[in-house]
Scaffold this motif. Structure first.
Motif, PDB file in Angstrom:
ATOM      1  N   PRO A   1       0.809  -1.223   0.000  1.00 24.95           N
ATOM      2  CA  PRO A   1       0.000   0.000   0.000  1.00 24.95           C
ATOM      3  C   PRO A   1       0.845   1.277   0.000  1.00 24.95           C
ATOM      4  CG  PRO A   1      -0.938  -1.601   1.504  1.00 24.95           C
ATOM      5  CD  PRO A   1       0.389  -2.148   1.082  1.00 24.95           C
ATOM      6  N   GLU A   2       1.904   1.314   0.795  1.00 26.23           N
ATOM      7  CA  GLU A   2       2.754   2.504   0.828  1.00 26.23           C
ATOM      8  C   GLU A   2       3.458   2.712  -0.511  1.00 26.23           C
ATOM      9  OE1 GLU A   2       6.615   4.275   3.287  1.00 26.23           O
ATOM     10  OE2 GLU A   2       5.475   2.579   4.095  1.00 26.23           O
ATOM     11  N   ALA A   3       3.948   1.606  -1.107  1.00 25.47           N
ATOM     12  CA  ALA A   3       4.624   1.710  -2.394  1.00 25.47           C
ATOM     13  C   ALA A   3       3.654   2.162  -3.484  1.00 25.47           C
ATOM     14  CB  ALA A   3       5.248   0.366  -2.758  1.00 25.47           C
ATOM     15  N   LEU A   4       2.417   1.669  -3.434  1.00 30.47           N
ATOM     16  CA  LEU A   4       1.410   2.071  -4.418  1.00 30.47           C
ATOM     17  C   LEU A   4       1.056   3.546  -4.247  1.00 30.47           C
ATOM     18  CD1 LEU A   4      -0.542   1.313  -6.694  1.00 30.47           C
ATOM     19  CD2 LEU A   4      -2.175   0.549  -4.942  1.00 30.47           C
ATOM     20  N   ALA A   5       0.900   3.994  -3.011  1.00 36.59           N
ATOM     21  CA  ALA A   5       0.606   5.405  -2.755  1.00 36.59           C
ATOM     22  C   ALA A   5       1.725   6.294  -3.288  1.00 36.59           C
ATOM     23  CB  ALA A   5       0.406   5.627  -1.258  1.00 36.59           C
ATOM     24  N   SER A   6       2.958   5.848  -3.131  1.00 38.41           N
ATOM     25  CA  SER A   6       4.104   6.607  -3.633  1.00 38.41           C
ATOM     26  C   SER A   6       4.057   6.716  -5.156  1.00 38.41           C
ATOM     27  CB  SER A   6       5.402   5.929  -3.188  1.00 38.41           C
ATOM     28  OG  SER A   6       6.523   6.605  -3.710  1.00 38.41           O
ATOM     29  N   GLU A   7       3.659   5.638  -5.830  1.00 38.01           N
ATOM     30  CA  GLU A   7       3.545   5.673  -7.287  1.00 38.01           C
ATOM     31  C   GLU A   7       2.423   6.602  -7.738  1.00 38.01           C
ATOM     32  OE1 GLU A   7       5.312   4.443  -9.876  1.00 38.01           O
ATOM     33  OE2 GLU A   7       6.785   3.965  -8.330  1.00 38.01           O
ATOM     34  N   PHE A   8       1.324   6.611  -7.011  1.00 33.53           N
ATOM     35  CA  PHE A   8       0.238   7.541  -7.342  1.00 33.53           C
ATOM     36  C   PHE A   8       0.739   8.982  -7.284  1.00 33.53           C
ATOM     37  CE2 PHE A   8      -3.086   4.263  -5.951  1.00 33.53           C
ATOM     38  CZ  PHE A   8      -3.458   3.990  -7.259  1.00 33.53           C
ATOM     39  N   ARG A   9       1.493   9.302  -6.243  1.00 31.94           N
ATOM     40  CA  ARG A   9       2.008  10.670  -6.112  1.00 31.94           C
ATOM     41  C   ARG A   9       2.994  10.988  -7.229  1.00 31.94           C
ATOM     42  NH1 ARG A   9       1.982   9.030  -0.602  1.00 31.94           N
ATOM     43  NH2 ARG A   9       4.208   8.497  -0.713  1.00 31.94           N
ATOM     44  N   ALA A  10       3.891  10.060  -7.516  1.00 29.82           N
ATOM     45  CA  ALA A  10       4.906  10.303  -8.537  1.00 29.82           C
ATOM     46  C   ALA A  10       4.295  10.476  -9.923  1.00 29.82           C
ATOM     47  CB  ALA A  10       5.909   9.152  -8.538  1.00 29.82           C
ATOM     48  N   ARG A  11       3.180   9.797 -10.159  1.00 26.90           N
ATOM     49  CA  ARG A  11       2.535   9.844 -11.475  1.00 26.90           C
ATOM     50  C   ARG A  11       1.393  10.859 -11.530  1.00 26.90           C
ATOM     51  NH1 ARG A  11       3.699   4.880 -14.313  1.00 26.90           N
ATOM     52  NH2 ARG A  11       5.106   3.606 -13.034  1.00 26.90           N
ATOM     53  N   ASN A  12       1.194  11.581 -10.434  1.00 21.08           N
ATOM     54  CA  ASN A  12       0.125  12.569 -10.350  1.00 21.08           C
ATOM     55  C   ASN A  12      -1.233  11.942 -10.643  1.00 21.08           C
ATOM     56  OD1 ASN A  12      -0.808  15.188  -9.814  1.00 21.08           O
ATOM     57  ND2 ASN A  12      -0.777  15.753 -11.974  1.00 21.08           N
ATOM     58  N   LEU A  13      -1.463  10.768 -10.061  1.00 21.22           N
ATOM     59  CA  LEU A  13      -2.731  10.059 -10.216  1.00 21.22           C
ATOM     60  C   LEU A  13      -3.547  10.170  -8.932  1.00 21.22           C
ATOM     61  CD1 LEU A  13      -1.507   6.737 -11.893  1.00 21.22           C
ATOM     62  CD2 LEU A  13      -2.704   8.629 -13.018  1.00 21.22           C
ATOM     63  N   ALA A  14      -4.857  10.170  -9.086  1.00 18.60           N
ATOM     64  CA  ALA A  14      -5.732  10.125  -7.909  1.00 18.60           C
ATOM     65  C   ALA A  14      -5.514   8.791  -7.199  1.00 18.60           C
ATOM     66  CB  ALA A  14      -7.184  10.269  -8.334  1.00 18.60           C
ATOM     67  N   PRO A  15      -5.496   8.782  -5.859  1.00 20.06           N
ATOM     68  CA  PRO A  15      -5.243   7.544  -5.113  1.00 20.06           C
ATOM     69  C   PRO A  15      -6.457   6.613  -5.102  1.00 20.06           C
ATOM     70  CG  PRO A  15      -5.664   9.326  -3.585  1.00 20.06           C
ATOM     71  CD  PRO A  15      -5.668   9.939  -4.963  1.00 20.06           C
ATOM     72  N   ALA A  16      -6.752   6.015  -6.240  1.00 19.78           N
ATOM     73  CA  ALA A  16      -7.885   5.097  -6.362  1.00 19.78           C
ATOM     74  C   ALA A  16      -7.483   3.963  -7.285  1.00 19.78           C
ATOM     75  CB  ALA A  16      -9.115   5.829  -6.921  1.00 19.78           C
ATOM     76  N   VAL A  17      -7.843   2.742  -6.913  1.00 21.08           N
ATOM     77  CA  VAL A  17      -7.419   1.583  -7.703  1.00 21.08           C
ATOM     78  C   VAL A  17      -8.524   0.541  -7.738  1.00 21.08           C
ATOM     79  CG1 VAL A  17      -6.348   0.338  -5.750  1.00 21.08           C
ATOM     80  CG2 VAL A  17      -5.487  -0.015  -8.084  1.00 21.08           C
ATOM     81  N   ARG A  18      -8.609  -0.161  -8.849  1.00 19.18           N
ATOM     82  CA  ARG A  18      -9.578  -1.246  -9.049  1.00 19.18           C
ATOM     83  C   ARG A  18      -8.822  -2.567  -9.007  1.00 19.18           C
ATOM     84  NH1 ARG A  18     -15.284  -1.728  -9.260  1.00 19.18           N
ATOM     85  NH2 ARG A  18     -15.923  -3.216 -10.870  1.00 19.18           N
ATOM     86  N   MET A  19      -9.330  -3.532  -8.272  1.00 16.23           N
ATOM     87  CA  MET A  19      -8.681  -4.836  -8.161  1.00 16.23           C
ATOM     88  C   MET A  19      -9.721  -5.939  -8.053  1.00 16.23           C
ATOM     89  SD  MET A  19      -7.346  -4.777  -4.172  1.00 16.23           S
ATOM     90  CE  MET A  19      -6.631  -3.133  -4.298  1.00 16.23           C
ATOM     91  N   GLY A  20      -9.266  -7.181  -8.139  1.00 12.78           N
ATOM     92  CA  GLY A  20     -10.154  -8.326  -7.995  1.00 12.78           C
ATOM     93  C   GLY A  20     -10.249  -8.770  -6.547  1.00 12.78           C
ATOM     94  N   ASP A  21     -10.631 -10.014  -6.355  1.00  9.05           N
ATOM     95  CA  ASP A  21     -10.841 -10.540  -5.002  1.00  9.05           C
ATOM     96  C   ASP A  21      -9.671 -11.391  -4.522  1.00  9.05           C
ATOM     97  OD1 ASP A  21     -13.411  -9.397  -4.703  1.00  9.05           O
ATOM     98  OD2 ASP A  21     -14.290 -11.005  -5.899  1.00  9.05           O
ATOM     99  N   ASP A  22      -8.474 -11.075  -5.001  1.00 11.54           N
ATOM    100  CA  ASP A  22      -7.307 -11.856  -4.601  1.00 11.54           C
ATOM    101  C   ASP A  22      -7.148 -11.816  -3.086  1.00 11.54           C
ATOM    102  OD1 ASP A  22      -4.575 -12.779  -4.158  1.00 11.54           O
ATOM    103  OD2 ASP A  22      -4.363 -12.601  -6.326  1.00 11.54           O
ATOM    104  N   PRO A  23      -7.116 -12.982  -2.425  1.00 11.13           N
ATOM    105  CA  PRO A  23      -6.991 -12.999  -0.967  1.00 11.13           C
ATOM    106  C   PRO A  23      -5.693 -12.387  -0.471  1.00 11.13           C
ATOM    107  CG  PRO A  23      -6.804 -15.216  -1.895  1.00 11.13           C
ATOM    108  CD  PRO A  23      -7.270 -14.333  -2.990  1.00 11.13           C
ATOM    109  N   ALA A  24      -4.679 -12.324  -1.317  1.00  9.09           N
ATOM    110  CA  ALA A  24      -3.414 -11.723  -0.910  1.00  9.09           C
ATOM    111  C   ALA A  24      -3.576 -10.241  -0.583  1.00  9.09           C
ATOM    112  CB  ALA A  24      -2.370 -11.899  -2.011  1.00  9.09           C
ATOM    113  N   PHE A  25      -4.572  -9.583  -1.189  1.00  8.30           N
ATOM    114  CA  PHE A  25      -4.784  -8.154  -0.966  1.00  8.30           C
ATOM    115  C   PHE A  25      -5.794  -7.869   0.145  1.00  8.30           C
ATOM    116  CE2 PHE A  25      -4.003  -7.737  -5.810  1.00  8.30           C
ATOM    117  CZ  PHE A  25      -2.633  -7.850  -5.623  1.00  8.30           C
ATOM    118  N   ALA A  26      -6.518  -8.889   0.568  1.00  8.90           N
ATOM    119  CA  ALA A  26      -7.669  -8.676   1.445  1.00  8.90           C
ATOM    120  C   ALA A  26      -7.296  -8.084   2.801  1.00  8.90           C
ATOM    121  CB  ALA A  26      -8.417  -9.996   1.637  1.00  8.90           C
ATOM    122  N   GLY A  27      -6.198  -8.516   3.381  1.00 15.79           N
ATOM    123  CA  GLY A  27      -5.860  -8.071   4.732  1.00 15.79           C
ATOM    124  C   GLY A  27      -4.970  -6.857   4.804  1.00 15.79           C
ATOM    125  N   LEU A  28      -4.698  -6.211   3.673  1.00 18.12           N
ATOM    126  CA  LEU A  28      -3.783  -5.077   3.665  1.00 18.12           C
ATOM    127  C   LEU A  28      -4.490  -3.790   4.078  1.00 18.12           C
ATOM    128  CD1 LEU A  28      -1.845  -5.763   0.341  1.00 18.12           C
ATOM    129  CD2 LEU A  28      -1.135  -6.312   2.683  1.00 18.12           C
TER     130      LEU A  28
END
Length: 204
Positions: free
Chosen positions: A63-90
């Motif tokens: 999550p921190e690395a993704l937030a950093s990429e959003f800032r570097a790319r001047n993107l709104a901090p919003a992302v679409r993903m599937g139901d991968d259990p690896a992401f569920a507890g983050l």
């Protein structure tokens, strides 16, 4: 023997493997890398194909690395993903997360790759509800998580790995962002899919 039989016999002889042939015997050196060399080869090949790569120590750092990429790319901090259990507890913090298939003109999507391939710097993405295939093609910026232990040397080991479990409906090999030089032989990124591909490589 009829003419037909003679022709078929010649075809069989021509198609038969020679005594020197063995499965996997023609694997090039680039597809036999191991250890740290395999990971470095994957990163180099991915970056040569215009992908970008961030190395992170663990999935908890995503999550921190993704937030950093959003800032570097001047993107709104919003992302679409599937139901991968690896992401569920983050803990995604201030990142707005939505789940489900990709949608037209999605600003950013997140997938988890089943494998990577050092030979070409490709990601191996398997379809399913955990990682809908539409996330691969409909996001303007596609973020992909890949565990370093899942980086294979070449095509042979990738296909062997795919056969170990239940085969998905669709497997996509993705090498860099979408591109085309159809018009005037000028390379354009994002021609048929994401304009940017960023890989979060976990571990070493």
């Amino acid at each position: 023997m009829s003419a037909r039989d003679r022709i078929l016999a010649r075809v069989r002889r021509a198609a038969a493997p020679g005594p020197e042939w063995q499965p996997g015997g023609a694997t090039p050196a680039i597809a036999r890398t191991e250890g740290a060399d395999r990971i470095e080869r994957f990163v180099a090949q991915a970056e040569a194909a215009e992908a970008t790569v961030t190395r992170i120590a663990s999935l908890a750092d995503l999550p921190e690395a993704l937030a950093s990429e959003f800032r570097a790319r001047n993107l709104a901090p919003a992302v679409r993903m599937g139901d991968d259990p690896a992401f569920a507890g983050l803990d995604w913090g201030l990142i707005e997360v939505s789940r489900g298939p990709g949608r037209i003109e999605e600003p950013a999507t997140l997938s988890r790759a089943r494998m990577g391939m050092a030979e070409t710097g490709s990601l191996v993405l398997a379809s399913g509800p955990d990682n809908p295939v539409t996330l691969t093609f409909l996001g303007e910026t596609h973020f992909v998580v890949l565990d370093a232990k899942d980086v294979q040397a070449g095509f042979e080991s990738v296909f062997a790995g795919l056969r170990e479990g239940a085969l998905p409906r669709t497997v996509n090999f993705v090498t860099g962002p979408s591109r085309s030089a159809d018009i005037g032989q000028v390379l354009q990124l994002g021609a048929h899919g994401p304009v940017a591909l960023h890989i979060f490589l976990i571990g070493s």
